[in-house]
Design a protein around this motif. Structure first.
Motif, mmCIF file in Angstrom:
data_model
loop_
_atom_site.group_PDB
_atom_site.id
_atom_site.type_symbol
_atom_site.label_atom_id
_atom_site.label_comp_id
_atom_site.label_asym_id
_atom_site.label_seq_id
_atom_site.Cartn_x
_atom_site.Cartn_y
_atom_site.Cartn_z
ATOM 1 N N ILE A 312 19.834 53.907 73.779
ATOM 2 C CA ILE A 312 18.486 54.175 74.262
ATOM 3 C C ILE A 312 18.577 55.107 75.460
ATOM 4 O O ILE A 312 19.512 55.009 76.266
ATOM 5 C CB ILE A 312 17.748 52.865 74.647
ATOM 6 N N GLY A 313 17.628 56.045 75.571
ATOM 7 C CA GLY A 313 17.674 56.978 76.680
ATOM 8 C C GLY A 313 16.373 57.720 76.872
ATOM 9 O O GLY A 313 15.431 57.589 76.084
ATOM 10 N N GLN A 314 16.323 58.512 77.937
ATOM 11 C CA GLN A 314 15.162 59.341 78.247
ATOM 12 C C GLN A 314 15.257 60.633 77.455
ATOM 13 O O GLN A 314 16.336 61.214 77.313
ATOM 14 C CB GLN A 314 15.117 59.644 79.747
ATOM 15 N N SER A 379 27.840 52.678 60.023
ATOM 16 C CA SER A 379 28.657 52.983 61.201
ATOM 17 C C SER A 379 28.094 54.135 62.020
ATOM 18 O O SER A 379 28.598 54.430 63.112
ATOM 19 C CB SER A 379 30.083 53.330 60.769
ATOM 20 N N GLN A 380 27.051 54.803 61.534
ATOM 21 C CA GLN A 380 26.479 55.928 62.266
ATOM 22 C C GLN A 380 25.844 55.470 63.584
ATOM 23 O O GLN A 380 25.250 54.399 63.670
ATOM 24 C CB GLN A 380 25.413 56.629 61.417
ATOM 25 N N SER A 381 25.966 56.322 64.601
ATOM 26 C CA SER A 381 25.326 56.024 65.883
ATOM 27 C C SER A 381 23.880 56.509 65.853
ATOM 28 O O SER A 381 23.566 57.532 65.254
ATOM 29 C CB SER A 381 26.081 56.705 67.028
ATOM 30 N N LEU A 382 22.996 55.766 66.516
ATOM 31 C CA LEU A 382 21.568 56.079 66.544
ATOM 32 C C LEU A 382 21.063 56.069 67.971
ATOM 33 O O LEU A 382 21.207 55.070 68.691
ATOM 34 C CB LEU A 382 20.778 55.065 65.710
ATOM 35 N N LEU A 383 20.490 57.174 68.390
ATOM 36 C CA LEU A 383 19.861 57.287 69.703
ATOM 37 C C LEU A 383 18.353 57.233 69.548
ATOM 38 O O LEU A 383 17.778 57.969 68.754
ATOM 39 C CB LEU A 383 20.258 58.612 70.367
ATOM 40 N N VAL A 384 17.697 56.355 70.322
ATOM 41 C CA VAL A 384 16.236 56.288 70.361
ATOM 42 C C VAL A 384 15.806 56.693 71.769
ATOM 43 O O VAL A 384 16.276 56.128 72.760
ATOM 44 C CB VAL A 384 15.721 54.877 70.029
ATOM 45 N N MET A 385 14.900 57.670 71.873
ATOM 46 C CA MET A 385 14.501 58.139 73.196
ATOM 47 C C MET A 385 12.995 58.381 73.276
ATOM 48 O O MET A 385 12.337 58.619 72.268
ATOM 49 C CB MET A 385 15.265 59.412 73.570
ATOM 50 N N CYS A 386 12.487 58.283 74.495
ATOM 51 C CA CYS A 386 11.081 58.604 74.772
ATOM 52 C C CYS A 386 11.015 59.256 76.141
ATOM 53 O O CYS A 386 12.037 59.408 76.818
ATOM 54 C CB CYS A 386 10.188 57.360 74.697
ATOM 55 N N GLU A 387 9.828 59.639 76.570
ATOM 56 C CA GLU A 387 9.685 60.382 77.832
ATOM 57 C C GLU A 387 10.293 59.649 79.018
ATOM 58 O O GLU A 387 10.949 60.238 79.856
ATOM 59 C CB GLU A 387 8.207 60.665 78.109
ATOM 60 N N SER A 388 10.063 58.353 79.109
ATOM 61 C CA SER A 388 10.575 57.588 80.247
ATOM 62 C C SER A 388 11.920 56.942 79.960
ATOM 63 O O SER A 388 12.665 56.619 80.886
ATOM 64 C CB SER A 388 9.566 56.492 80.637
ATOM 65 N N GLY A 389 12.235 56.737 78.681
ATOM 66 C CA GLY A 389 13.442 56.012 78.320
ATOM 67 C C GLY A 389 13.335 54.527 78.585
ATOM 68 O O GLY A 389 14.328 53.798 78.507
ATOM 69 N N ILE A 392 8.317 53.165 75.154
ATOM 70 C CA ILE A 392 8.141 53.287 73.704
ATOM 71 C C ILE A 392 9.482 53.266 72.980
ATOM 72 O O ILE A 392 9.606 52.697 71.897
ATOM 73 C CB ILE A 392 7.345 54.568 73.377
ATOM 74 N N SER A 393 10.498 53.871 73.578
ATOM 75 C CA SER A 393 11.826 53.836 72.968
ATOM 76 C C SER A 393 12.345 52.403 72.883
ATOM 77 O O SER A 393 13.000 52.026 71.905
ATOM 78 C CB SER A 393 12.800 54.703 73.765
ATOM 79 N N ALA A 394 12.041 51.591 73.899
ATOM 80 C CA ALA A 394 12.470 50.189 73.877
ATOM 81 C C ALA A 394 11.763 49.431 72.757
ATOM 82 O O ALA A 394 12.381 48.619 72.057
ATOM 83 C CB ALA A 394 12.177 49.535 75.227
ATOM 84 N N GLY A 395 10.461 49.684 72.566
ATOM 85 C CA GLY A 395 9.734 49.023 71.486
ATOM 86 C C GLY A 395 10.241 49.442 70.123
ATOM 87 O O GLY A 395 10.369 48.621 69.204
ATOM 88 N N THR A 396 10.557 50.724 69.976
ATOM 89 C CA THR A 396 11.078 51.222 68.705
ATOM 90 C C THR A 396 12.436 50.608 68.399
ATOM 91 O O THR A 396 12.695 50.137 67.280
ATOM 92 C CB THR A 396 11.205 52.754 68.757
ATOM 93 N N TYR A 436 18.783 48.107 82.530
ATOM 94 C CA TYR A 436 18.078 47.198 83.417
ATOM 95 C C TYR A 436 16.703 47.680 83.857
ATOM 96 O O TYR A 436 15.890 46.887 84.323
ATOM 97 C CB TYR A 436 18.953 46.925 84.651
ATOM 98 N N ASP A 437 16.431 48.988 83.709
ATOM 99 C CA ASP A 437 15.122 49.476 84.115
ATOM 100 C C ASP A 437 14.149 49.573 82.953
ATOM 101 O O ASP A 437 13.039 50.075 83.105
ATOM 102 C CB ASP A 437 15.231 50.837 84.810
ATOM 103 N N VAL A 438 14.560 49.077 81.779
ATOM 104 C CA VAL A 438 13.642 49.050 80.632
ATOM 105 C C VAL A 438 12.444 48.179 80.965
ATOM 106 O O VAL A 438 12.580 47.088 81.519
ATOM 107 C CB VAL A 438 14.364 48.510 79.380
#
Length: 458
Positions: A312-314, A379-389, A392-396, A436-438
């Motif tokens: 997860i990231g910004q 085994s593929q890596s998946l990045l989920v990101m949103c404007e704040s990180g 919305i990325s946390a919900g997804t 921790y800032d999610v």
């Protein structure tokens, strides 16, 4: 005989004299003075003065400084800031005492073990000695952590509250809620043995403010970790105009006064900012923050444990295009996904606060994308990101974890069992414990709950 000349009297309505509309009333004058007292210049100078007190507290206890975000970071220069915490004052409001499961603050544990404790820095606005976060929210958290991780250390199980601050009734009501919070924490199925190792010893609480240090003789000890709750600002009883420009809790609610200035930019350019006239500050701040944004290095994504492939990231093009991740979900991007870029899913969620509510319209696409892509190659890596990180990325990502991952953090295909709120809460704890800032908004979590709980059979 009346000798008064007719010219002494008004001869038309236009000649009548009324009090000038430009003359301010007493209330308007006071409001103007208050705005002047609350100038950006006064705020920054007040923050500088309060930061000097925070340094004194750090020197006295010999403990690292942790900012209770977002206010606390204003009072700690980045070079001496060890970490951040996210304790909400609303969780300490009378009758609303709570232990937040969206902000577990477990990142503090290893810091406390390494140093024998920490100093949590916050402030509050005029009239109060300390914010509710320091008088109640953190003490509640400490009592819950002690009971959950050290059940046999009963000497540390009581809620430690500031002296002569709360009424006996409120203290009693808080104490009665602790066991329920402990039960709820255990129901998240976190690895309590690992958390116990991270903390090492139970917690004791002390307070440091401009009125007192309490207990006066308490320092670091071999049997406990000392958490010092430091309220940075001097208590102001009257109006700000009576304090010669000093503002209590000057760093609070910075969105309303800072013109985009952030604590890192303030501390990096403090002398420049404090030398400016008030009318020049908005332009100077704009230039400095623009320069700071240009100097920022690329964003980093966070692995969500216990999974080994979910990040997860910004939102950052350099992060998405880095080649580090096999799959990318960008929650806010509206860019059309092409066949050549089938490894990327752009949801196009609204960027405003309505984005969390809008998310529920896109979660079926997330389910289909992940089911297809990871279903063929888990085994593929998946990045989920949103404007704040953080939202919305946390919900997804929460939706993905609930639908496709087992208790060991392994991709297990689409989940066929019923999903309930407690299960969702447990999976959210994975994300919160890893980043921790999610802080997913209520509307984001409502979207996730509506999709997972009421979803048709997959």
């Amino acid at each position: 005989m009346d000798t008064t000349s007719k010219s002494d009297f008004p001869v038309s309505v236009s000649a009548l004299h009324f009090p000038s509309a430009e003359q301010l009333s007493v209330s308007q004058t006071l409001a103007s003075l208050r705005r002047s007292a609350l100038s950006v210049n006064n705020r920054l100078r007040s923050i500088e003065a309060d930061a000097a007190f925070v340094r004194e507290v750090a020197d006295h206890y010999g403990l690292p400084l942790i900012a209770n975000e977002r206010c606390g970071s204003w009072y700690i220069p980045p070079d001496i800031k060890t970490g951040s915490a996210y304790f909400k004052s609303t969780d300490g409001h009378t009758g609303q005492w709570d232990f937040s499961f969206r902000r577990l603050n477990l990142q503090i544990l290893p810091i406390a073990r390494e140093h024998g404790g920490c100093i949590i820095v916050d402030s509050t606005r005029r009239g109060k000695l300390m914010p509710d976060a320091l008088s109640k929210t953190v003490p509640i958290w400490c009592a819950v952590i002690n009971r959950a991780l050290f059940p046999s250390e009963t000497a540390y199980h009581s809620v430690e509250l500031p002296p002569n601050y709360l009424g006996a009734s409120e203290e009693s009501q808080i104490e009665k809620r602790i066991d329920g919070f402990v039960h709820s924490l255990k129901s998240l199925k976190l690895d309590l043995d690992d958390l116990r190792q991270q903390l090492g010893k139970p917690i004791r609480v002390a307070w440091a403010n401009r009125t007192y240090f309490h207990p006066t003789d308490l320092g670091k000890g071999k049997d406990y970790n000392l958490f010092v709750l430091c309220s940075a600002s001097k208590r102001v009883h009257g109006a700000e105009i009576s304090e010669g420009g000093y503002i209590q809790g000057a760093g609070d609610d910075s969105e309303a006064w800072a013109h985009g200035l952030t604590p890192p930019v303030f501390w990096a350019h403090k002398s420049t900012l404090l030398s400016q006239a008030e009318e020049n500050l908005p332009e100077v701040i704009e230039n400095l923050t623009r320069e700071h944004r240009g100097q920022r290095t690329g964003q980093q994504a966070t692995l969500v444990a216990p999974t080994r492939n979910l990040y997860i990231g910004q939102a950052d093009p350099s992060l998405a295009d880095s080649g580090q991740y096999d799959l990318v979900i960008d929650c806010n991007s509206n860019a059309e996904t092409t066949e050549e870029n089938s490894k990327c899913l752009n949801l196009g969620c609204i960027s405003s606060k309505q984005g969390g509510r809008d998310l529920r319209n896109h979660l079926d696409k997330v389910r289909d994308f992940v089911g297809s892509q990871l279903g063929s190659n888990p085994s593929q890596s998946l990045l989920v990101m949103c404007e704040s990180g953080k939202d919305i990325s946390a919900g997804t990502l929460l939706t993905i974890i609930c639908l496709f991952y087992n208790d060991a953090g392994e991709f297990a295909g689409p989940r066929t069992q019923t999903i309930g709120k407690q299960f969702i809460r447990q999976r959210l704890a994975w994300i919160v414990s890893s980043k921790y800032d999610v802080n997913p908004s209520r509307s984001t979590l409502q979207s996730v709950n509506a999709f997972l709980i009421q979803r048709p059979d997959y």
